[in-house]
Design a protein around this motif. Structure first.
Motif, PDB file in Angstrom:
ATOM      1  N   GLY A   1       0.824  -1.205   0.000  1.00 20.50           N
ATOM      2  CA  GLY A   1       0.000   0.000   0.000  1.00 20.50           C
ATOM      3  C   GLY A   1       0.853   1.248   0.000  1.00 20.50           C
ATOM      4  O   GLY A   1       2.034   1.220   0.353  1.00 20.50           O
TER       5      GLY A   1
ATOM      6  N   LEU B   1      -1.194  -1.644  10.913  1.00 19.48           N
ATOM      7  CA  LEU B   1      -1.540  -3.056  10.738  1.00 19.48           C
ATOM      8  C   LEU B   1      -0.397  -3.956  11.179  1.00 19.48           C
ATOM      9  O   LEU B   1      -0.610  -4.950  11.888  1.00 19.48           O
TER      10      LEU B   1
ATOM     11  N   VAL C   1      -9.740  -3.495  10.479  1.00 20.03           N
ATOM     12  CA  VAL C   1      -8.742  -3.843   9.461  1.00 20.03           C
ATOM     13  C   VAL C   1      -7.870  -4.987   9.961  1.00 20.03           C
ATOM     14  O   VAL C   1      -7.618  -5.972   9.243  1.00 20.03           O
TER      15      VAL C   1
ATOM     16  N   ALA D   1      -7.641  -8.756   8.345  1.00 13.13           N
ATOM     17  CA  ALA D   1      -6.356  -9.198   7.800  1.00 13.13           C
ATOM     18  C   ALA D   1      -5.861 -10.458   8.510  1.00 13.13           C
ATOM     19  O   ALA D   1      -5.384 -11.403   7.866  1.00 13.13           O
TER      20      ALA D   1
ATOM     21  N   LEU E   1      -3.489  -2.672   1.345  1.00 10.71           N
ATOM     22  CA  LEU E   1      -4.307  -1.620   1.934  1.00 10.71           C
ATOM     23  C   LEU E   1      -4.414  -0.434   0.983  1.00 10.71           C
ATOM     24  O   LEU E   1      -3.424  -0.022   0.379  1.00 10.71           O
ATOM     25  N   THR E   2      -5.624   0.099   0.868  1.00 14.95           N
ATOM     26  CA  THR E   2      -5.852   1.282   0.042  1.00 14.95           C
ATOM     27  C   THR E   2      -6.591   2.335   0.871  1.00 14.95           C
ATOM     28  O   THR E   2      -7.149   2.039   1.935  1.00 14.95           O
TER      29      THR E   2
ATOM     30  N   THR F   1      -7.404  -7.264  -0.571  1.00 14.39           N
ATOM     31  CA  THR F   1      -7.406  -5.806  -0.646  1.00 14.39           C
ATOM     32  C   THR F   1      -8.434  -5.247   0.327  1.00 14.39           C
ATOM     33  O   THR F   1      -9.596  -5.670   0.325  1.00 14.39           O
ATOM     34  N   ILE F   2      -8.002  -4.298   1.153  1.00 16.57           N
ATOM     35  CA  ILE F   2      -8.883  -3.665   2.136  1.00 16.57           C
ATOM     36  C   ILE F   2      -8.819  -2.156   1.949  1.00 16.57           C
ATOM     37  O   ILE F   2      -7.748  -1.561   2.060  1.00 16.57           O
ATOM     38  N   ASP F   3      -9.953  -1.545   1.668  1.00 15.65           N
ATOM     39  CA  ASP F   3     -10.042  -0.084   1.612  1.00 15.65           C
ATOM     40  C   ASP F   3     -10.222   0.408   3.045  1.00 15.65           C
ATOM     41  O   ASP F   3     -11.262   0.182   3.669  1.00 15.65           O
ATOM     42  N   THR F   4      -9.202   1.082   3.569  1.00 16.10           N
ATOM     43  CA  THR F   4      -9.208   1.510   4.970  1.00 16.10           C
ATOM     44  C   THR F   4      -9.789   2.905   5.164  1.00 16.10           C
ATOM     45  O   THR F   4      -9.788   3.411   6.293  1.00 16.10           O
TER      46      THR F   4
ATOM     47  N   CYS G   1      -2.021   4.635   4.116  1.00 19.08           N
ATOM     48  CA  CYS G   1      -3.088   3.629   3.980  1.00 19.08           C
ATOM     49  C   CYS G   1      -3.248   2.760   5.222  1.00 19.08           C
ATOM     50  O   CYS G   1      -4.189   1.981   5.308  1.00 19.08           O
TER      51      CYS G   1
ATOM     52  N   LYS H   1      -0.478   0.860   6.773  1.00 25.13           N
ATOM     53  CA  LYS H   1       0.409  -0.306   6.825  1.00 25.13           C
ATOM     54  C   LYS H   1       1.095  -0.454   8.181  1.00 25.13           C
ATOM     55  O   LYS H   1       1.113  -1.542   8.760  1.00 25.13           O
TER      56      LYS H   1
END
Length: 227
Positions: free
Chosen positions: A40, A49, A217, A221, A152-153, A206-209, A44, A46
């Motif tokens: 990402g 996470l 999130v 994940a 992550l986006t 892919t997760i839109d955060t 985003c 990272k």
């Protein structure tokens, strides 16, 4: 002589456990290890996470983050001792060097990771924060058969808000112009659109955060990583 051979004439010690060796046969290569790549762009989520995954996956070893690997594997070798690394402590200082590296080695930081020899540790798996863009993501899945990617986006406005809020000296984001520069350079170097090779789609989450809390999130994940 290839670009890689010109730049990498000696082994590069990342830390006491990880050594990049371009020319030698690697006895403890990462290649067949279980690796969880966190992908990402800046802002985003990272780092947050990865911090959470450390607690949930204590048997995994965290490879030093991208900034450290970039220093050791890209910036220092490309400078060849001509200038001090201290002159490249901010994001804006490094853009030209990283861009030149990517032009010659499109797989980017993955080239370094797949040439790492692991010494004196045998974890259940590895976590790496983070890879960026289509070429690095596809290269990671091609090089590491047991890898998975959590991608992550976030939309640009959320990214800028987060980058400004973290006040990291590396970003040197003093105003809207600086924030726009960071966003635009991410896309210029790594491309905004991500197209994963269809044979690897099941290995990418892919997760839109943009509108999610970090707990959500992290749980999403983590649960996916166990499958």
């Amino acid at each position: 002589m290839t670009f890689a051979n010109e730049v990498y004439q000696n082994d590069i010690m990342i830390n006491e456990f990880l050594i990049v060796s371009i020319s030698k046969t690697k006895k403890g290569s990462l290649i067949n290890s279980k690796i969880l790549f966190i992908a990402g762009f800046s802002g985003c989520g990272k780092s947050s996470l990865v911090h959470g995954l450390k607690d949930k996956l204590p048997s995994y070893y965290n490879i030093p983050e991208r900034r450290i690997i970039t220093n050791k594997f890209i910036i220092e070798p490309m400078l060849e001792g001509k200038q001090s690394l201290n002159n490249y402590s901010e994001r804006t200082d490094r853009v030209g060097i990283v861009k030149k590296f990517k032009e010659n080695i499109p797989e980017g930081i993955i080239y370094g990771l797949k040439n790492i020899d692991v010494k004196n540790i045998n974890p259940a798996g590895f976590i790496f924060d983070g890879i960026r863009g289509e070429s690095e993501m596809n290269a990671a899945l091609e090089a590491f058969p047991n890898a998975k990617i959590i991608h992550l986006t976030a939309n640009d406005e959320v990214r800028k808000e987060r980058i400004a809020g973290r006040k990291d000296p590396f970003d040197n984001a003093k105003n809207e112009k600086d924030l726009n520069f960071i966003i635009s350079k991410d896309y210029e170097i790594h491309k905004k659109e991500i197209n994963i090779n269809t044979k690897y789609t099941e290995k990418v989450l892919t997760i839109d955060t943009s509108e999610l809390g970090m707990k959500e999130v992290l749980n999403t994940a983590y649960d996916w990583s166990l499958n």
